[in-house]
Write a protein that holds these residues in place. Structure first.
Motif, short mmCIF file in Angstrom:
data_model
loop_
_atom_site.label_atom_id
_atom_site.label_comp_id
_atom_site.label_asym_id
_atom_site.label_seq_id
_atom_site.Cartn_x
_atom_site.Cartn_y
_atom_site.Cartn_z
N PHE A 227 37.93 71.83 -23.45
CA PHE A 227 38.89 72.74 -22.83
C PHE A 227 40.26 72.08 -22.96
N TRP A 228 41.13 72.70 -23.75
CA TRP A 228 42.44 72.15 -24.09
C TRP A 228 43.51 72.76 -23.19
N GLY A 229 44.01 71.96 -22.28
CA GLY A 229 45.06 72.40 -21.37
C GLY A 229 45.97 71.24 -21.05
N GLU A 230 46.60 71.30 -19.89
CA GLU A 230 47.43 70.16 -19.46
C GLU A 230 46.58 68.91 -19.41
N GLU A 231 45.33 69.07 -18.95
CA GLU A 231 44.32 68.01 -18.99
C GLU A 231 43.27 68.47 -19.98
N THR A 232 42.90 67.64 -20.91
CA THR A 232 41.88 68.00 -21.88
C THR A 232 40.54 67.47 -21.37
N GLU A 233 39.57 68.37 -21.29
CA GLU A 233 38.25 68.03 -20.76
C GLU A 233 37.20 68.34 -21.83
N ALA A 234 36.27 67.41 -22.03
CA ALA A 234 35.20 67.60 -23.02
C ALA A 234 33.85 67.37 -22.37
N ARG A 235 32.86 68.14 -22.85
CA ARG A 235 31.48 67.94 -22.37
C ARG A 235 30.51 68.41 -23.43
N LEU A 236 29.32 67.81 -23.42
CA LEU A 236 28.25 68.26 -24.30
C LEU A 236 27.65 69.53 -23.71
N THR A 237 27.44 70.53 -24.57
CA THR A 237 26.97 71.83 -24.11
C THR A 237 25.97 72.39 -25.11
N PRO A 238 24.84 72.92 -24.65
CA PRO A 238 23.92 73.60 -25.56
C PRO A 238 24.56 74.88 -26.10
N MET A 239 24.32 75.18 -27.38
CA MET A 239 24.89 76.38 -27.98
C MET A 239 24.45 77.64 -27.24
N ALA A 240 23.23 77.64 -26.72
CA ALA A 240 22.72 78.81 -26.01
C ALA A 240 23.60 79.15 -24.81
N MET A 241 24.17 78.14 -24.17
CA MET A 241 25.04 78.39 -23.01
C MET A 241 26.33 79.07 -23.40
N LEU A 242 26.76 78.89 -24.65
CA LEU A 242 27.94 79.60 -25.13
C LEU A 242 27.62 81.07 -25.36
N MET A 243 26.40 81.32 -25.83
CA MET A 243 25.99 82.70 -26.09
C MET A 243 25.82 83.49 -24.80
N THR A 244 25.34 82.85 -23.75
CA THR A 244 25.12 83.54 -22.48
C THR A 244 26.35 83.51 -21.59
N GLY A 245 27.30 82.65 -21.89
CA GLY A 245 28.50 82.52 -21.08
C GLY A 245 28.38 81.50 -19.97
N GLY A 246 27.21 80.87 -19.83
CA GLY A 246 26.99 79.88 -18.78
C GLY A 246 27.88 78.66 -18.90
N ALA A 247 28.35 78.37 -20.09
CA ALA A 247 29.21 77.20 -20.30
C ALA A 247 30.60 77.40 -19.69
N PHE A 248 30.92 78.64 -19.33
CA PHE A 248 32.26 78.93 -18.83
C PHE A 248 32.29 79.20 -17.33
N ASN A 249 31.19 78.89 -16.64
CA ASN A 249 31.18 79.03 -15.18
C ASN A 249 32.25 78.13 -14.59
N GLY A 250 33.06 78.67 -13.72
CA GLY A 250 34.13 77.90 -13.10
C GLY A 250 35.39 77.80 -13.95
#
Length: 168
Positions: A72-95
């Protein structure tokens, strides 16, 4: 950023072409990075990311087992390992919270070169208002390898080499 199914397939084909750049991907588990610009509203990119991931998984066996870094590229850049399936369901974007902020590409490219150089493919979903303030710094960060691994997805789809030639 509305992405049609045809647009997602185009990104999947260009991603496949990135993998086949000489010296890039030699087999085994694939490591890739997807960058989300935090200036984008969730509804502006969520479906586009899901469509691209679905097209990648459907189009090539390589994308069935991927080490995916979500940045997540913003004022603070945050990185995390995420399963591709969570991108398809939208779960990776909770919060997820949209934080509009004009950013410079050279800062992102420098970060990616430093922390995600092992990734064989880097997809950047970005706001079209971002800019290049220091062309030399952006060029140095993109060279020698990042430019051949990068695909910027905004109002248009631009590869790293195209970006280098167009903006720098």
């Amino acid at each position: 950023m509305k992405l049609t199914e045809l647009g997602a397939l185009q990104i999947a084909k260009r991603t496949d072409a990135i993998l086949h750049v000489p010296g890039n991907y030699r087999g085994g588990n694939l490591e890739m990075t997807i960058v989300i610009d935090t200036s984008l509203e969730l509804e502006d990119f969520k479906d586009a990311v899901a469509a691209v991931v679905h097209a990648l998984k459907r189009g090539n066996e390589i994308f069935r087992n991927v080490r995916l870094n979500l940045v997540f590229w913003g004022e603070e850049t945050e990185a995390r390992l995420t399963p591709m399936a969570m991108l398809m369901t939208g779960g990776a974007f909770n919060g997820y919270q949209c934080r509009p902020h004009k950013k410079c590409y050279e800062e992102l490219f420098s970060y990616l070169k430093k922390f995600h150089a092992r990734s064989k493919v880097i997809l950047v979903f970005a706001d079209e208002r971002n800019e290049v303030l220091d062309a030399q710094a952006a060029g140095e960060a993109l060279s020698p390898f990042l430019k051949s691994k990068l695909l910027l997805i905004s109002e248009e789809i631009v590869g790293g080499t195209e970006f280098l030639l167009k903006y720098i």
